[in-house]
Design a protein around this motif. Structure first.
Motif, short mmCIF file in Angstrom:
data_model
loop_
_atom_site.label_atom_id
_atom_site.label_comp_id
_atom_site.label_asym_id
_atom_site.label_seq_id
_atom_site.Cartn_x
_atom_site.Cartn_y
_atom_site.Cartn_z
N GLU A 1 5.10 8.45 -10.54
CA GLU A 1 3.96 8.49 -11.45
C GLU A 1 3.32 7.11 -11.39
O GLU A 1 4.01 6.10 -11.54
CB GLU A 1 4.37 8.82 -12.87
CG GLU A 1 3.17 8.90 -13.81
CD GLU A 1 3.54 9.36 -15.19
OE1 GLU A 1 3.60 10.59 -15.40
OE2 GLU A 1 3.77 8.49 -16.05
N ILE A 2 2.02 7.09 -11.16
CA ILE A 2 1.31 5.82 -11.00
C ILE A 2 0.14 5.79 -11.96
O ILE A 2 -0.64 6.74 -12.05
CB ILE A 2 0.82 5.65 -9.55
CG1 ILE A 2 2.04 5.58 -8.63
CG2 ILE A 2 -0.07 4.42 -9.41
CD1 ILE A 2 1.74 5.53 -7.18
N GLU A 3 0.03 4.69 -12.69
CA GLU A 3 -1.12 4.46 -13.55
C GLU A 3 -1.89 3.29 -12.96
O GLU A 3 -1.28 2.30 -12.53
CB GLU A 3 -0.67 4.14 -14.97
CG GLU A 3 -1.81 3.97 -15.94
CD GLU A 3 -1.33 3.70 -17.34
OE1 GLU A 3 -2.06 3.01 -18.07
OE2 GLU A 3 -0.23 4.16 -17.71
N GLY A 4 -3.19 3.41 -12.91
CA GLY A 4 -3.98 2.34 -12.33
C GLY A 4 -5.45 2.47 -12.63
O GLY A 4 -5.86 3.29 -13.46
N ALA B 1 -2.81 -0.25 -8.74
CA ALA B 1 -1.70 0.08 -9.62
C ALA B 1 -1.54 -0.92 -10.76
O ALA B 1 -1.67 -2.13 -10.56
CB ALA B 1 -0.40 0.16 -8.82
N ILE B 2 -1.27 -0.37 -11.93
CA ILE B 2 -0.91 -1.17 -13.11
C ILE B 2 0.55 -0.91 -13.44
O ILE B 2 1.29 -1.80 -13.83
CB ILE B 2 -1.79 -0.78 -14.31
CG1 ILE B 2 -3.25 -1.10 -14.02
CG2 ILE B 2 -1.33 -1.48 -15.58
CD1 ILE B 2 -4.22 -0.52 -15.03
N ARG B 3 0.98 0.36 -13.27
CA ARG B 3 2.35 0.76 -13.57
C ARG B 3 2.80 1.80 -12.56
O ARG B 3 2.04 2.72 -12.22
CB ARG B 3 2.40 1.37 -14.98
CG ARG B 3 3.78 1.81 -15.42
CD ARG B 3 3.75 2.47 -16.79
NE ARG B 3 2.94 3.68 -16.82
CZ ARG B 3 3.38 4.89 -16.43
NH1 ARG B 3 4.59 5.03 -15.95
NH2 ARG B 3 2.59 5.94 -16.49
N ILE B 4 4.03 1.66 -12.08
CA ILE B 4 4.63 2.63 -11.16
C ILE B 4 5.99 3.02 -11.73
O ILE B 4 6.78 2.15 -12.10
CB ILE B 4 4.82 2.06 -9.74
CG1 ILE B 4 3.48 1.67 -9.14
CG2 ILE B 4 5.54 3.07 -8.85
CD1 ILE B 4 3.59 0.98 -7.80
N VAL C 1 0.86 -1.19 0.00
CA VAL C 1 0.00 0.00 0.00
C VAL C 1 0.89 1.24 0.00
O VAL C 1 1.83 1.34 0.79
CB VAL C 1 -0.94 0.02 1.23
CG1 VAL C 1 -1.77 1.29 1.24
CG2 VAL C 1 -1.82 -1.21 1.26
N LEU C 2 0.58 2.17 -0.90
CA LEU C 2 1.27 3.45 -0.97
C LEU C 2 0.26 4.55 -0.69
O LEU C 2 -0.92 4.43 -1.05
CB LEU C 2 1.88 3.68 -2.36
CG LEU C 2 2.85 2.63 -2.89
CD1 LEU C 2 3.26 2.98 -4.32
CD2 LEU C 2 4.06 2.52 -1.99
N ILE D 1 -2.99 3.78 -2.83
CA ILE D 1 -2.60 2.98 -3.99
C ILE D 1 -2.38 1.54 -3.53
O ILE D 1 -1.56 1.28 -2.65
CB ILE D 1 -1.28 3.50 -4.63
CG1 ILE D 1 -1.32 5.02 -4.81
CG2 ILE D 1 -0.98 2.77 -5.92
CD1 ILE D 1 -2.35 5.55 -5.74
N ILE D 2 -3.12 0.60 -4.12
CA ILE D 2 -2.97 -0.82 -3.82
C ILE D 2 -2.09 -1.42 -4.91
O ILE D 2 -2.39 -1.31 -6.10
CB ILE D 2 -4.34 -1.54 -3.80
CG1 ILE D 2 -5.32 -0.84 -2.86
CG2 ILE D 2 -4.17 -3.02 -3.47
CD1 ILE D 2 -4.92 -0.83 -1.42
#
Length: 132
Positions: free
Chosen positions: A81-84, A113-116, A34-35, A60-61
């Protein structure tokens, strides 16, 4: 062709606390980290000629062993940068009204999250104003 449905969120901000990651021996297929990411936006008040900032906090999980390993060691203040995907879930809570307790449902949201991506910290430039 445009997809019929889309649920993609891209956030860029700073970690508000160290990553919460399970211990190495506790990482299984269903493990997650977790973020807590802080983003900033705001509004310009024309009447007062001032910027009113607003900081939003995003949970963010990061599901799975790979993300657990990747996020291990991430510390407060890192720029990411996080994509989710945005996901909603309900929690059972107790609400107190005039001394009485009532069960209630509470909707919460998290980004899965999908990409970090770690980013270089931006240089913050402060404009001291015009010189006289």
């Amino acid at each position: 062709m445009t997809p019929l449905f889309e649920n993609t969120v891209t956030l860029r901000g700073f970690l508000g606390s160290n990553a919460e990651v399970p211990p190495s021996e506790g990482i299984a297929e269903d493990a997650f980290a977790v973020l807590l990411l802080a983003t900033m936006s705001g509004t310009w008040d024309v009447a007062t000629n001032q910027w009113t900032p607003r900081i939003d906090w995003h949970r963010i999980i990061c599901a799975g062993p790979w993300f657990c390993g990747f996020t291990r060691g991430m510390r407060r203040g890192e720029y990411l940068e996080i994509e989710g995907e945005l996901r909603a879930f309900e929690e059972d809570r107790t609400v107190v009204v005039v001394g009485k307790r009532y069960p209630a449902k509470h909707a919460s949201y998290a980004i899965h999250a999908i990409r970090i991506q770690r980013l270089e910290r931006p240089l913050v430039v402060v404009d001291p104003g015009e010189e006289d």
